[in-house]
Design a protein around this motif. Structure first.
Motif, PDB file in Angstrom:
ATOM      1  N   VAL A 156       0.895  -1.526  -0.048  1.00 38.07           N
ATOM      2  CA  VAL A 156       0.716  -0.105   0.294  1.00 38.07           C
ATOM      3  C   VAL A 156       0.883   1.226   0.308  1.00 38.07           C
ATOM      4  O   VAL A 156       1.569   1.290   0.821  1.00 38.07           O
ATOM      5  N   GLY A 179       5.301   5.347  -3.061  1.00 39.82           N
ATOM      6  CA  GLY A 179       5.275   6.397  -3.224  1.00 39.82           C
ATOM      7  C   GLY A 179       7.111   5.789  -3.501  1.00 39.82           C
ATOM      8  O   GLY A 179       7.211   4.270  -4.107  1.00 39.82           O
ATOM      9  N   PRO A 180       8.082   6.232  -3.612  1.00 40.65           N
ATOM     10  CA  PRO A 180       9.705   5.575  -4.334  1.00 40.65           C
ATOM     11  C   PRO A 180       9.661   4.129  -3.536  1.00 40.65           C
ATOM     12  O   PRO A 180      10.208   3.002  -3.357  1.00 40.65           O
ATOM     13  N   GLY A 232       7.615   2.513  -2.205  1.00 42.58           N
ATOM     14  CA  GLY A 232       6.502   1.064  -2.508  1.00 42.58           C
ATOM     15  C   GLY A 232       6.933   0.468  -3.726  1.00 42.58           C
ATOM     16  O   GLY A 232       6.739  -0.850  -4.015  1.00 42.58           O
ATOM     17  N   ASP A 240      -2.753   2.395  -4.363  1.00 40.97           N
ATOM     18  CA  ASP A 240      -2.328   3.734  -4.063  1.00 40.97           C
ATOM     19  C   ASP A 240      -3.155   4.958  -4.238  1.00 40.97           C
ATOM     20  O   ASP A 240      -3.802   4.522  -4.926  1.00 40.97           O
ATOM     21  N   ARG A 241      -3.894   5.747  -3.447  1.00 38.94           N
ATOM     22  CA  ARG A 241      -5.056   6.246  -3.334  1.00 38.94           C
ATOM     23  C   ARG A 241      -5.151   7.313  -4.618  1.00 38.94           C
ATOM     24  O   ARG A 241      -5.896   7.925  -4.741  1.00 38.94           O
ATOM     25  N   GLN A 251       5.741  11.709  -2.864  1.00 36.78           N
ATOM     26  CA  GLN A 251       6.211  12.406  -2.372  1.00 36.78           C
ATOM     27  C   GLN A 251       7.269  13.599  -4.265  1.00 36.78           C
ATOM     28  O   GLN A 251       7.448  14.217  -4.431  1.00 36.78           O
ATOM     29  N   GLN A 266      -7.188   3.851  -5.568  1.00 38.47           N
ATOM     30  CA  GLN A 266      -7.656   3.147  -4.384  1.00 38.47           C
ATOM     31  C   GLN A 266      -6.806   3.344  -3.145  1.00 38.47           C
ATOM     32  O   GLN A 266      -5.973   2.745  -2.679  1.00 38.47           O
ATOM     33  N   GLN A 308      -6.917   1.718   0.832  1.00 38.58           N
ATOM     34  CA  GLN A 308      -7.365  -0.185   0.744  1.00 38.58           C
ATOM     35  C   GLN A 308      -7.888   0.294   2.574  1.00 38.58           C
ATOM     36  O   GLN A 308      -7.038   1.678   3.130  1.00 38.58           O
ATOM     37  N   ILE A 342       3.275  10.094   4.481  1.00 41.07           N
ATOM     38  CA  ILE A 342       3.630  10.559   6.184  1.00 41.07           C
ATOM     39  C   ILE A 342       2.595  11.215   5.359  1.00 41.07           C
ATOM     40  O   ILE A 342       1.560  11.716   4.762  1.00 41.07           O
ATOM     41  N   ILE A 365       7.617   0.702   5.717  1.00 41.91           N
ATOM     42  CA  ILE A 365       8.951   0.976   5.597  1.00 41.91           C
ATOM     43  C   ILE A 365       8.868   2.462   4.299  1.00 41.91           C
ATOM     44  O   ILE A 365       7.886   2.906   4.378  1.00 41.91           O
ATOM     45  N   GLY A 366       9.371   3.378   4.692  1.00 36.26           N
ATOM     46  CA  GLY A 366       9.533   4.425   4.233  1.00 36.26           C
ATOM     47  C   GLY A 366       9.586   5.581   5.645  1.00 36.26           C
ATOM     48  O   GLY A 366       9.368   5.904   6.642  1.00 36.26           O
ATOM     49  N   GLY A 367       8.180   6.455   4.821  1.00 38.58           N
ATOM     50  CA  GLY A 367       8.216   7.922   6.219  1.00 38.58           C
ATOM     51  C   GLY A 367       6.746   6.405   6.391  1.00 38.58           C
ATOM     52  O   GLY A 367       7.336   7.483   7.826  1.00 38.58           O
ATOM     53  N   LYS A 424      16.215   8.525  -0.183  1.00 38.46           N
ATOM     54  CA  LYS A 424      17.126   7.122  -0.158  1.00 38.46           C
ATOM     55  C   LYS A 424      17.310   6.135   1.094  1.00 38.46           C
ATOM     56  O   LYS A 424      17.633   5.114   1.227  1.00 38.46           O
TER      57      LYS A 424
END
Ligand code: FAD
Ligand code: NAP
Ligand code: SF4
Length: 676
Positions: A384, A387-388, A390, A408-409, A416, A451, A453, A472, A651-653, A663
């Motif tokens: 879900v 972004g980078p 996912g 992704d919605r 971003q 979408q 989820q 975020i 993962i990520g933000g 990065k």
């Protein structure tokens, strides 16, 4: 010419007389940090092997000093003793498994050496190094020439096909060739003939020690971009001298490290400096290599087909994609993971004594550590957030054989990055999204846009694993009057394109605050207008002044009057990238942006933003206040899943928002994909 339909010039071999290069691509010198790591040469061998396998014609290693004083740092790498040879053989053997050639770069740092034993033409300190160099005695100069020749001989023993002698970027040879540092009155200073003597003596000595069947590339500073740099006439005299002394190829050097003109960052237009190589082509016959911000086979082909150069050097693009050449050769340039010129994982790391890698390709320099083996058990995975984080996770996991669906919605992939790509000078971010779109198609990843989820939907679909890369939410602020209609978030400005007045205060001076300020003051991006861009940074294509710098700068009237604010008392922008922060600061300064630190935010009212500095209150009379005050993790879906007893991966933000950048998001995604 090669019969490849798309890139016939790029893929054409280059006959050097005693040897032939497979094509016109040169992987430019990059220090990786592995050179000094324990066991680093095994990893380096794997790093270079991957690039050779990927079809690059000629590789130049990171800079290696011919002696101890020339080392860049106290424990920097040196090739001067016979016992240094063995580890280099690992590299050359790995590269020579393929038809790629490899040259060792010989780099004497001179006054750029970060240790107290540095030497130079004269005792003139560099503005970017605390150590003052000692002026070399004639004995030391002659000894250094011998050291270069000895290193070249050892390089040949180690199996290298040649060397690149580093004569640009403000290192020792460049320090001798320019009056900026060379104040000598003996036969090594004064006229250009004397100032270039060190370069020519080194080339002759290397040729004598390594023989005729050895590639010598000389990296010549064609554009010093500093006051006290050489005139065009001096540069031409030196090029002719270098050719006569026996160089096989001349590579183009642009700008000293201390130059205050960006030369490789993402805001530099593609191929912005190839005109200088083209100009030199009229003066010498030796093949010329051009360089700087060339990151696609299309741009490289255009340079070669229009006769601007004989070869194209690309360094970072081979970090971003080791298969750049084979993909171009297969007419699959849309599959190339393009270097976006961010410097975040490569140069910024090297300058902080960390191992280099690549923001868009975290496997670079980790070839033996971050690998994607076929999965033992094929899983059905939901991701879900496109972004980078996912996107990277999905592609690596699919590569391992997992069946991946990504939701992704938003109406497009990128998260971003869709805001980042709109910032003037950040257009390269489009390429990363083009790359991921292509990879999604290639790996049969099911992409569901628009979408949002719910936890129930995800659970009902029966996925084996759920990965949340939901990013975020911008931090909300608690300031009196924050709900005033003047106040907007950066998302309303960048995504929703809400109108912004002529006078603006930006709360928060992190990466996004700087980007929003650039977005608001520069209505036109100069990346597609190289001539205007060169003029805006004071580069004179007519080369009327020494160093190629113009005495006048052409600047546009800024589109808005901006205040960029932070609460910290440190320098505004101190936390930006090591090698790029100064560019962002200089850009805003050129546009009259007022950067203020030590701010207390008191109130927003009809007048504008009321602030205090050192207890003194004032009102910034602005039309809008844009909030760029950091971010917090978007975890609502995670909490819903948790409530249902489902343990999703974050993962990520969505995992940690503080100091999050792409990065970290992409590396974390890759690491999870490698083991899931
Ligand atoms: P995001 O990019 O935020 O992606 C999260 C995605 O999840 C979004 O697409 C969102 O729509 C989706 N989503 C969230 N919840 C749901 C849900 N319930 N259902 C479906 N979809 C959902 N970083 C750098 O490294 N270098 C830069 O130069 C840089 N410049 C930037 C410039 C700007 C203007 C901005 C705003 C950011 C910049 N960044 C930069 C930061 C970088 O973009 C982020 O660090 C990165 O995008 C984080 O990736 P992510 O995948 O974790 O999250
Ligand atoms: P950031 O870099 O953390 O900056 C947040 C800014 O907001 C800081 O200036 C901070 O300074 C201020 N702030 C924080 N809390 C505040 C509060 N409660 N009230 C008022 N001000 C507050 O975050 P960002 O700018 O949102 O960027 C997000 C990430 O994207 C960053 O980590 C960055 O790495 C990445 N990014 C990178 C680039 C790039 O070019 N490399 C560009 C854009 C974004 P004070 O606390 O001193 O006020
Ligand atoms: Fe290019 Fe950025 Fe990767 Fe460096 S980190 S190679 S600049 S994409």
């Amino acid at each position: 010419m090669n019969d490849n339909a798309a890139f016939p010039h790029l893929l054409a071999p280059l006959d050097l007389g005693f040897t032939t290069l497979a094509n016109r691509t040169l992987m430019g010198s990059m220090h990786t940090g592995l050179e000094e790591e324990k066991g680093g040469f095994d990893k380096l061998a794997a790093f270079y092997r991957a690039r050779a396998k990927g079809g690059v014609g000629l590789i130049v290693t990171g800079g290696i000093s011919p002696n101890t004083r020339g080392r860049l740092a106290p424990f920097g790498c040196e090739l001067s003793k016979f016992w240094h040879v063995g580890k280099h053989k690992k590299i050359t053997a790995a590269v020579h498994e393929y038809p790629t050639k490899i040259c060792l770069q010989l780099l004497h740092a001179g006054r750029y050496a970060y240790h107290p034993f540095s030497v130079s033409a004269s005792k003139v300190k560099s503005p970017i190094n605390p150590f003052t160099p000692k002026a070399m005695s004639v004995g030391q100069i002659k000894g250094t020439i011998k050291d270069f020749a000895h290193s070249a001989k050892l390089a040949k023993k180690a199996g290298y096909d040649g060397v690149e002698i580093m004569g640009s970027e403000g290192y020792l040879i460049n320090q001798f060739s320019c009056v900026k540092v060379n104040k000598r009155t003996d036969e090594w200073g004064g006229s250009i003939e004397n100032r270039m003597r060190l370069a020519l003596e080194i080339i002759r000595a290397v040729r004598a020690s390594a023989g005729d069947d050895f590639i010598i590339i000389f990296r010549l500073s064609m554009l010093d971009l500093v006051d006290g740099g050489n005139s065009w006439q001096d540069v031409v005299t030196m090029a002719k001298g270098v050719e006569a002394a026996g160089a096989t190829l001349i590579n183009t050097g642009i700008g000293w490290h201390e130059a205050r003109v960006p030369t490789i960052s993402t805001s530099v237009p593609r191929a912005a400096f190839t005109w200088i190589t083209e100009r030199m082509k009229k003066e010498v016959n030796v093949p010329l290599i051009t360089t700087n911000r060339i990151n696609t086979p299309e741009v490289a082909e255009e340079i070669l087909s229009s006769g601007q150069a004989d070869m194209v050097s690309m360094a970072r693009p081979f970090l971003a994609d080791e298969n750049f050449v084979v993909k171009a050769a297969a007419n699959k340039s849309d599959e190339i993971n393009t270097c976006i010129g961010c410097n975040q994982a490569c140069l910024d790391h090297v300058f902080k004594q960390q191992r280099a890698s690549c923001l868009v390709n975290p496997t670079a320099c980790y070839e033996t550590e971050l690998t994607f083996e076929n999965a033992a058990t094929k899983k059905k995975i939901a991701v879900v957030g496109a972004g980078p984080a996912g996107l990277a996770f999905s592609v690596y996991a699919a590569q391992r054989g997992h069946s991946v669906e990504i939701f992704d919605r938003g109406s497009e992939i990128g998260g971003q990055f869709n805001y980042a790509k709109q910032i003037p000078g950040k257009e390269e971010f489009f390429e990363t999204l083009r790359y991921f779109n292509k990879q999604i198609a290639l790996h049969d990843i099911a992409l569901h846009l628009n979408q949002e989820q719910s936890a129930e939907q995800l659970v009902a679909a029966g996925f084996d694993e759920i990965v949340l890369a939901t990013g975020i939410v911008p931090r909300a602020l608690d300031i009196k009057g924050i709900d005033h209609e003047k106040v907007k978030s950066y998302i309303q400005v960048l995504r929703d394109k809400e109108p912004v007045g002529k006078r603006v205060a930006i709360i928060g001076a992190g990466g996004i605050g700087f980007d929003v300020a650039e977005f608001l003051v520069e209505e036109e991006s100069l990346t597609t207008n190289p001539d205007k861009w060169l003029k805006s940074w004071g580069v004179d294509k007519n080369y009327q002044e020494n160093g190629g710098l113009s005495t006048t700068r052409v600047s546009e009237t800024p589109a808005r009057e901006i205040y960029l604010l932070q609460r910290k008392t440190s320098k505004v922008g101190a936390g930006l990238g090591k090698t790029t922060g100064w560019i962002h600061r200089a850009t805003l300064q050129k546009n009259g942006v007022q950067m203020l630190a030590g701010i207390t935010y008191d109130e927003v009212n009809d007048e504008g933003l009321v602030i205090s500095i050192d207890g003194k209150q004032q009102t910034l009379q602005v039309d809008n206040i844009i909030i760029c005050a950091g971010q917090e993790s978007e975890r609502s879906l995670y909490r819903q899943l948790e409530a249902q007893g489902v343990n999703a991966h974050l993962i990520g933000g969505a995992n940690v928002a503080a100091e999050l950048d792409a990065k970290r998001a992409i590396r974390q995604a890759a690491e999870l994909a490698a083991k899931i």
